[in-house]
Write an enzyme that holds these catalytic residues in place. Structure first.
Site, mmCIF file in Angstrom:
data_model
loop_
_atom_site.group_PDB
_atom_site.id
_atom_site.type_symbol
_atom_site.label_atom_id
_atom_site.label_comp_id
_atom_site.label_asym_id
_atom_site.label_seq_id
_atom_site.Cartn_x
_atom_site.Cartn_y
_atom_site.Cartn_z
ATOM 1 C CB SER A 41 2.800 1.141 6.083
ATOM 2 O OG SER A 41 3.275 -0.146 5.758
ATOM 3 C CE LYS A 89 5.151 0.602 2.151
ATOM 4 N NZ LYS A 89 4.800 0.826 3.514
#
Length: 184
Positions: A41, A89
């Site tokens: 990701s 993230k």
């Protein structure tokens, strides 16, 4: 007065181990901890199995900034979906901002965000949403293959564990985690 060298070596060893355990627990809990990257990701910035040092002190004295890569505990929404592990993230949206993803571009308060660190332009639409106080929008750098805020919402400030600062493995990629600079 001479030192007492008569203490049992096993007792000395146990004392040393106990002190070491307390110090290690204190450092990991309050200062920094190691984390690894389990998914794609955050490509191309972070690769699967990269090992990072996550610094925990900075956010006690300041707030996360756009572009920083953070580790955070699963939000309530993620937990409802069965996710309990920490996530990593990039901070994209700050409290009070309006975020929209449209036509492959992230817009903040109507202005496009320059992003030279993403794998590909996002192929989804998101927002516009206004970020509540003490919450953030986080997105993976691999926008089209990331379970992030576009799928489940905001990250409360209290969920943020710390900021990724140093990659220490693999050896050929050792170094600081560079954060992008955005025009003011």
């Amino acid at each position: 007065m001479p030192e007492n060298h008569n203490e049992n070596p096993w007792v000395e060893t146990l004392k040393t181990l106990a002190i070491s355990a307390v110090l290690a627990f204190g450092v990991r809990t309050f200062v920094a901890e190691a984390r690894y990257i389990p998914s794609t990701s955050m490509l191309p910035t972070l690769e699967v199995n990269d090992r990072l040092l996550v610094e925990k002190v900075g956010y006690r004295f300041g707030s996360p900034e756009r572009g920083e890569i953070v580790v955070f505990e699963a939000t309530e929404e993620l937990q409802r979906q069965g996710y309990n592990d920490a996530f990593i993230k990039r901070i994209i949206g700050l409290p009070g901002e309006t975020i929209e993803v449209s036509g492959g571009v992230v817009y903040i308060d109507g202005e496009p965000l320059a992003e030279d660190y993403i794998a590909d332009q996002p192929e989804y639409q998101f927002g516009p949403v206004t970020i509540p106080d003490d919450q953030y929008i986080v997105l993976g750098d691999n926008r089209n293959n990331s379970l992030d805020s576009h799928a489940w919402g905001f990250v409360p400030a209290d969920n943020i564990i710390g900021r990724a600062t140093i990659r220490f493995w693999p050896f050929d990629r050792i170094g600081t985690i560079e954060e992008p600079s955005y025009p003011e």
